[in-house]
Every structure is written in structure tokens, then in C-alpha cells.
Design an enzyme around this catalytic site. Sequence first.
Site, PDB file in Angstrom:
ATOM      1  N   VAL A 108       0.838  -1.202   0.000  1.00 23.27           N
ATOM      2  CA  VAL A 108       0.000   0.000   0.000  1.00 23.27           C
ATOM      3  C   VAL A 108       0.875   1.254   0.000  1.00 23.27           C
ATOM      4  O   VAL A 108       0.606   2.209  -0.735  1.00 23.27           O
ATOM      5  CB  VAL A 108      -0.978  -0.003   1.201  1.00 23.27           C
ATOM      6  CG1 VAL A 108      -1.787   1.290   1.241  1.00 23.27           C
ATOM      7  CG2 VAL A 108      -1.907  -1.208   1.140  1.00 23.27           C
ATOM      8  N   CYS A 109       1.920   1.242   0.801  1.00 33.61           N
ATOM      9  CA  CYS A 109       2.817   2.409   0.861  1.00 33.61           C
ATOM     10  C   CYS A 109       3.484   2.643  -0.490  1.00 33.61           C
ATOM     11  O   CYS A 109       3.578   3.793  -0.951  1.00 33.61           O
ATOM     12  CB  CYS A 109       3.881   2.207   1.929  1.00 33.61           C
ATOM     13  SG  CYS A 109       3.228   2.052   3.603  1.00 33.61           S
ATOM     14  N   SER A 110       3.955   1.587  -1.114  1.00 31.40           N
ATOM     15  CA  SER A 110       4.594   1.719  -2.423  1.00 31.40           C
ATOM     16  C   SER A 110       3.645   2.343  -3.426  1.00 31.40           C
ATOM     17  O   SER A 110       4.031   3.241  -4.182  1.00 31.40           O
ATOM     18  CB  SER A 110       5.053   0.343  -2.937  1.00 31.40           C
ATOM     19  OG  SER A 110       6.062  -0.180  -2.107  1.00 31.40           O
TER      20      SER A 110
END
Length: 154
Positions: free
Chosen positions: A44-46
Site C-alpha cells: 500500500v505504501c509503495s
Amino acid sequence: MLEAFSKAPDFTLIDQNGKKVTLSEFEAKKNVVLAFYPFDWSPVCSDQISFYNEMHSLFEKRDAIVIGISVDSMFCHTAFAENRKLTLPLLADFEPKGEVAREYGVYNNKEGHASRALFVIDKNRTIVQSYLSPDSENPGADGILEALDTMNKA
């Protein structure tokens, strides 16, 4: 979590290129979006950070810069930025771990990382919008763009 109309605490952290970045250096120059996120390499962060990087021109049109902050080290940020071809600053809230995330009230003590949170900050260093997102959800950019558009109309 710090709320709207609060003064954004100043800080100095190191970015993925080893450069010191201080929040107050943008005062009177740029609106700032602080995007706290758990970890560089999580799915999700990527996606979230890559999305903001791709939207660079939309933020720039609104006289804003997006700055990512996580507890990862500068070296982790360097590898992540190179792998994803990121140009936005990624700041290492590494040591003391999570100090800036704690100042903004978004450090997850149980998990040991920054929560996924957004702060839209005006040129006077006033928080005009804050948003805490579940760690498993990409908050996108609609709310950020709306807040920036509202600020620019004022």
C-alpha cells in the site's frame, strides 16, 4: 493527532539523498503535504508514494510539495526511491525512531511505525487539513487536492 488550525511543528530530517530538509524552509514559499506512511516496501505504501510522485505536476500547479515520512532509514529510502524512480522527498524519521510522527500524534506505538496520515499545511505552517487513514488503505489524493484548491481560493 494534530488537527486543523494547529501550527505544524517544525522539524529537520534527512531525505533519501542525505540532504537535511526542514519544514520551516518552505514557510512563505510552498504549501506542504506531509504524507506519513508505515514502511517503504509495503504494497500500500509503495502504491501511495508512487501515485503522489506521478501527480507531481498537479501538486506543483497548486504551489505544493508532497513530502513522505516514515521510520525507514535514509538508506532504505534511497533504495526505494531508486527502485520506484521517485523524485519527491522521502524523510527518515529513523533516530530517534518516530520522533516527528510522535510530535504529529501519528506514531503507532504497538506496531513501531508511523500511521498512514496526511497533513496539508499552508505557507504560514498552519495545518489546514489532517486525515488518518487505515494502514491498509491508500488515501489517494482527492482530499489533498480539494484542500489545496480551497486554500488557493482564500
